[in-house]
Design an enzyme around this catalytic site. Sequence first.
Site, short mmCIF file in Angstrom:
data_model
loop_
_atom_site.label_atom_id
_atom_site.label_comp_id
_atom_site.label_asym_id
_atom_site.label_seq_id
_atom_site.Cartn_x
_atom_site.Cartn_y
_atom_site.Cartn_z
N ASP A 1 31.45 87.31 -26.22
CA ASP A 1 31.34 88.55 -26.99
C ASP A 1 30.21 89.41 -26.44
OD1 ASP A 1 31.10 90.54 -28.95
OD2 ASP A 1 31.63 89.17 -30.57
N HIS B 1 35.07 89.95 -28.26
CA HIS B 1 34.93 90.43 -29.64
C HIS B 1 36.33 90.60 -30.22
CE1 HIS B 1 32.35 91.99 -32.77
NE2 HIS B 1 33.05 93.11 -32.85
N SER C 1 32.84 91.28 -37.67
CA SER C 1 31.85 92.17 -37.09
C SER C 1 31.02 92.84 -38.19
CB SER C 1 32.55 93.18 -36.17
OG SER C 1 31.63 93.83 -35.33
#
Length: 223
Positions: free
Chosen positions: A170, A201, A116
Site C-alpha cells: 500500500d 490500497h 481507508s
Amino acid sequence: MELELIEMQTEAEPRASLIVLHGLGADGHDFVPVCQALDLAALGGLRCVLPSAPVMPVTINGGHAMRAWFDIRHTNLGREEDEAGLRASQQAVEALIAREIERGIPAERIVLMGFSQGCAMTLMTGLRLPQRLGALVGLSGYLPLLALTEAERHAANQHTPIFLAHGSHDQVVVPARAEAARAELQRLGYTPQWQSYPMGHEVCEQEIDDLSAFLQQVLGANI
C-alpha cells in the site's frame, strides 16, 4: 450531518447490521460488491448500511471537492489532522449506529467497518462509543488522533473484537501507519486480529474470505 444511504437486506427482518464507511473520493456504492461477496448466510438476516460522506474540498488534492469524511492536509497522515472534520463525522457515524438500535438491532449485533478514511472513522468512533458493538473492522487504514485515544476511549468497547487488514504494498496508507495503529491498540490492551496481504490500497478475495470467517465467528456467537 445528513448522509445519503444505500441499504441492502438479506431478509425482511434483519438480526444484525453492518455499517460500511467508504474511502476518500468514493461513495456508498463502492462497497456494495464486497457486501454481496461476504458469506454470512448462516447468521440469518443482515442489513448492510452504506453511507456516502459529504462533499468537501480536500487539501492534498489541490482543494478539489470530493466525498470525504474529513480533510487531509498532508501526505503524512499523522500531521495537521483535521480534528474538527473528524469529530463531525464521528457524530454522523454515531447517529447511524443509534438509528440501527432504534430499528431494533442491539448494539452488540452491529458491526462498524471502514476502508481507508472509513477505517479511520471506524476506529475513532468505535473506541469512543459508550455501547459495546459486535465488532470493528478496519481495512487499509489507520487510527486518527492517535495520541488522544487513551484519554478518550470508552470502556464499553475494551473487549470488542477488532479485525485489521492491510496491503503490504500500500502506497496510499503506508503499512507503517497501520502497524502504528495496531501497536497502540495492543498497548492499550486491545487484541486486534491482524491480516496482511500482498496488495496495494485495495481489497482482495482472500481478505473477503477472512473477513467472512471473522464476522461469522463474532456475530454467530450471540445469535
